[in-house]
Structures are given as structure tokens and as C-alpha cells.
Design a protein around this motif. Structure first.
Motif, PDB file in Angstrom:
ATOM      1  N   ASN A 124       0.827  -1.203   0.000  1.00 34.10           N
ATOM      2  CA  ASN A 124       0.000   0.000   0.000  1.00 34.10           C
ATOM      3  C   ASN A 124       0.865   1.259   0.000  1.00 34.10           C
ATOM      4  OD1 ASN A 124       0.978  -0.120   2.568  1.00 34.10           O
ATOM      5  ND2 ASN A 124      -0.989  -0.072   3.591  1.00 34.10           N
ATOM      6  N   VAL A 125       2.132   1.123  -0.402  1.00 36.13           N
ATOM      7  CA  VAL A 125       3.023   2.272  -0.497  1.00 36.13           C
ATOM      8  C   VAL A 125       2.528   3.151  -1.647  1.00 36.13           C
ATOM      9  CG1 VAL A 125       5.387   2.975  -1.028  1.00 36.13           C
ATOM     10  CG2 VAL A 125       4.969   1.048   0.471  1.00 36.13           C
ATOM     11  N   PRO A 126       2.355   4.451  -1.401  1.00 35.52           N
ATOM     12  CA  PRO A 126       1.752   5.307  -2.433  1.00 35.52           C
ATOM     13  C   PRO A 126       2.567   5.447  -3.711  1.00 35.52           C
ATOM     14  CG  PRO A 126       2.235   6.564  -0.422  1.00 35.52           C
ATOM     15  CD  PRO A 126       2.606   5.146  -0.160  1.00 35.52           C
ATOM     16  N   TYR A 127       3.858   5.220  -3.670  1.00 37.68           N
ATOM     17  CA  TYR A 127       4.659   5.397  -4.879  1.00 37.68           C
ATOM     18  C   TYR A 127       5.002   4.078  -5.557  1.00 37.68           C
ATOM     19  CZ  TYR A 127       8.117   4.871  -1.157  1.00 37.68           C
ATOM     20  OH  TYR A 127       8.812   4.438  -0.061  1.00 37.68           O
ATOM     21  N   ALA A 128       4.226   3.049  -5.327  1.00 37.25           N
ATOM     22  CA  ALA A 128       4.427   1.778  -6.031  1.00 37.25           C
ATOM     23  C   ALA A 128       4.110   1.929  -7.518  1.00 37.25           C
ATOM     24  CB  ALA A 128       3.562   0.689  -5.410  1.00 37.25           C
ATOM     25  N   TRP A 129       3.467   3.036  -7.902  1.00 29.50           N
ATOM     26  CA  TRP A 129       3.155   3.313  -9.307  1.00 29.50           C
ATOM     27  C   TRP A 129       4.412   3.536 -10.143  1.00 29.50           C
ATOM     28  CZ3 TRP A 129       5.450   7.821 -10.411  1.00 29.50           C
ATOM     29  CH2 TRP A 129       5.611   8.749  -9.380  1.00 29.50           C
ATOM     30  N   LEU A 130       5.571   3.655  -9.511  1.00 30.99           N
ATOM     31  CA  LEU A 130       6.807   3.884 -10.259  1.00 30.99           C
ATOM     32  C   LEU A 130       7.034   2.827 -11.337  1.00 30.99           C
ATOM     33  CD1 LEU A 130       9.200   4.989  -7.398  1.00 30.99           C
ATOM     34  CD2 LEU A 130       8.572   6.336  -9.392  1.00 30.99           C
ATOM     35  N   ASP A 131       6.430   1.656 -11.174  1.00 30.76           N
ATOM     36  CA  ASP A 131       6.567   0.594 -12.169  1.00 30.76           C
ATOM     37  C   ASP A 131       6.089   1.059 -13.543  1.00 30.76           C
ATOM     38  OD1 ASP A 131       7.199  -2.299 -12.642  1.00 30.76           O
ATOM     39  OD2 ASP A 131       5.112  -2.281 -13.313  1.00 30.76           O
ATOM     40  N   GLN A 132       4.996   1.822 -13.585  1.00 33.27           N
ATOM     41  CA  GLN A 132       4.456   2.313 -14.851  1.00 33.27           C
ATOM     42  C   GLN A 132       4.893   3.736 -15.170  1.00 33.27           C
ATOM     43  OE1 GLN A 132       2.036   0.947 -12.546  1.00 33.27           O
ATOM     44  NE2 GLN A 132       2.185  -1.052 -13.517  1.00 33.27           N
ATOM     45  N   GLY A 133       5.487   4.439 -14.223  1.00 33.03           N
ATOM     46  CA  GLY A 133       5.827   5.842 -14.421  1.00 33.03           C
ATOM     47  C   GLY A 133       4.650   6.711 -14.036  1.00 33.03           C
ATOM     48  N   SER A 134       4.864   8.006 -14.021  1.00 30.66           N
ATOM     49  CA  SER A 134       3.792   8.908 -13.602  1.00 30.66           C
ATOM     50  C   SER A 134       2.864   9.213 -14.766  1.00 30.66           C
ATOM     51  CB  SER A 134       4.385  10.209 -13.049  1.00 30.66           C
ATOM     52  OG  SER A 134       5.066  10.896 -14.072  1.00 30.66           O
ATOM     53  N   PRO A 135       1.603   9.550 -14.458  1.00 24.55           N
ATOM     54  CA  PRO A 135       0.688   9.959 -15.527  1.00 24.55           C
ATOM     55  C   PRO A 135       1.239  11.207 -16.217  1.00 24.55           C
ATOM     56  CG  PRO A 135      -0.503   9.566 -13.478  1.00 24.55           C
ATOM     57  CD  PRO A 135       0.964   9.521 -13.156  1.00 24.55           C
ATOM     58  N   GLY A 136       1.214  11.220 -17.504  1.00 29.84           N
ATOM     59  CA  GLY A 136       1.749  12.343 -18.260  1.00 29.84           C
ATOM     60  C   GLY A 136       3.223  12.199 -18.585  1.00 29.84           C
ATOM     61  N   GLY A 137       3.889  11.180 -18.043  1.00 25.89           N
ATOM     62  CA  GLY A 137       5.278  10.909 -18.378  1.00 25.89           C
ATOM     63  C   GLY A 137       6.294  11.796 -17.686  1.00 25.89           C
ATOM     64  N   MET A 138       5.894  12.490 -16.620  1.00 28.45           N
ATOM     65  CA  MET A 138       6.840  13.350 -15.916  1.00 28.45           C
ATOM     66  C   MET A 138       7.986  12.528 -15.312  1.00 28.45           C
ATOM     67  SD  MET A 138       6.427  16.687 -14.992  1.00 28.45           S
ATOM     68  CE  MET A 138       7.121  17.839 -13.866  1.00 28.45           C
ATOM     69  N   ILE A 139       7.650  11.360 -14.780  1.00 32.27           N
ATOM     70  CA  ILE A 139       8.659  10.444 -14.251  1.00 32.27           C
ATOM     71  C   ILE A 139       8.604   9.179 -15.102  1.00 32.27           C
ATOM     72  CG2 ILE A 139       9.397   9.072 -12.269  1.00 32.27           C
ATOM     73  CD1 ILE A 139       8.145  11.181 -10.465  1.00 32.27           C
ATOM     74  N   ALA A 140       9.738   8.808 -15.655  1.00 28.86           N
ATOM     75  CA  ALA A 140       9.803   7.627 -16.526  1.00 28.86           C
ATOM     76  C   ALA A 140       9.586   6.353 -15.707  1.00 28.86           C
ATOM     77  CB  ALA A 140      11.164   7.573 -17.224  1.00 28.86           C
ATOM     78  N   PRO A 141       9.095   5.288 -16.331  1.00 30.86           N
ATOM     79  CA  PRO A 141       8.860   4.038 -15.604  1.00 30.86           C
ATOM     80  C   PRO A 141      10.135   3.472 -14.982  1.00 30.86           C
ATOM     81  CG  PRO A 141       7.794   3.965 -17.740  1.00 30.86           C
ATOM     82  CD  PRO A 141       8.648   5.196 -17.717  1.00 30.86           C
ATOM     83  N   ARG A 142       9.964   2.912 -13.798  1.00 32.79           N
ATOM     84  CA  ARG A 142      11.032   2.194 -13.087  1.00 32.79           C
ATOM     85  C   ARG A 142      10.523   0.758 -12.892  1.00 32.79           C
ATOM     86  NH1 ARG A 142      12.441   7.085 -13.780  1.00 32.79           N
ATOM     87  NH2 ARG A 142      14.061   8.044 -12.519  1.00 32.79           N
TER      88      ARG A 142
END
Length: 168
Positions: A124-142
Motif C-alpha cells: 500500500n506504499v503510495p509510490y508503487a506506481w513507479l513501475d508504470q511511471g507517472s501519468p503524463g510521463g513526468m517520471i519515466a517508468p522504473r
């Protein structure tokens, strides 16, 4: 007139024994997934160097001294290397770097389904979305999900490929 010979009772008994063993195998597979995620999220990355927030004193940890040595060796000097603690972030395409270990240590083994026969891990860590990157591509996928599955797959496959204990 027809005549039938069936073995429904034997088949139902075998199916019940397999269903009883599936949750145990799912739990073992979940643990393998969790261990693989910890391994994937561990280790040094190759992204930019940042100062850890709140560490502005002169005291430096071992990792900061190593990063400072690496930069000075290449003739690069950054004002942020004067004190405090530094960490190296992940580059795009690498699994997220572990600054605090929260993501790496937050995974829980779970089993879902009507008989708890499906293995999984969740966080439930809020930044687990890093796998797909941020919406809009501000942060590239990790990406780390696929790497976790690839690392765990041989052990999970072995768990489910083992013969079931069925007494007929």
C-alpha cells in the motif's frame, strides 16, 4: 436400457485433496514472490545523486563518502557534496532505488480466490506506481514487476510442478 460404471466418488475425493493442498502451495509461492521483489529492489542504481532530505550536517555516512570520492575522482565537484548524506536514485528503466527501504519492505504475501489458491503480493506504499511511471510521463517508468516475476518464476513453477499427495 443403459448401464453405467462411474468413479465419481474417487474423482471427487482426489479433487478435494488437491484443493486442500493448493492454499499451502499458494502461500509458498507468495513467499517466493516476496523474496524475489526484495532482491529486485535491492542494490546500487546508476541515476543522479541527491542529498537525503533533512541531512544537512557535516556528518557523512559511508555511501556519501564513496559517492563524493567518485565525483572528485572524475573532476566533478558539486556543492551538494559538502555535507549531509547522499543517495543515488534510479535511472529510467531500472527498478526504483531504495532510499529508506519502505517499498522493498512493504510487500505482503497474500492468497486470493475462493479456496485461497492464487498467490500474490501486495503493498500500500503510495509510490508503487513507479513501475508504470507517472501519468503524463513526468517520471519515466522504473519497472520492477516483470523482473520480480521473472526472478520468482522458476521457484514458483517448481512448487506447482511437484506431485500432489493423493490417497485414492
Amino acid at each position: 436400457m443403459s448401464f453405467k460404471i462411474d468413479i465419481i466418488g474417487v474423482v471427487k475425493g482426489a479433487v478435494n485433496q488437491v484443493n486442500a493442498e493448493l492454499p499451502v502451495r499458494a502461500a509458498a509461492a507468495s513467499v517466493k514472490l516476496k523474496n524475489a521483489s526484495v532482491e529486485v529492489l535491492r542494490g546500487q542504481r546508476s541515476g543522479k545523486v541527491y542529498k537525503k532530505p533533512g541531512t544537512y550536517g557535516k556528518r557523512m555516512n559511508k555511501q556519501t563518502k564513496e559517492l563524493q570520492y567518485e565525483y572528485n575522482r572524475h573532476g566533478i565537484y558539486y556543492s551538494k557534496l559538502r555535507g549531509g548524506q547522499l543517495y543515488r536514485a534510479s535511472a529510467p528503466g531500472e527498478p526504483p532505488a531504495s532510499r529508506t527501504g519502505t517499498l522493498k519492505n512493504s510487500w505482503r504475501s497474500i492468497q486470493s480466490g475462493p479456496n485461497r489458491q492464487y498467490p500474490a503480493i501486495e503493498t500500500n506504499v503510495p509510490y508503487a506506481w513507479l513501475d508504470q511511471g507517472s501519468p503524463g510521463g513526468m517520471i519515466a517508468p522504473r519497472p520492477y514487476e516483470q523482473k520480480t516475476l521473472e526472478k520468482a518464476w522458476p521457484e514458483v513453477e517448481a512448487i506447482y510442478a511437484a506431485p500432489f499427495n493423493i490417497d485414492l
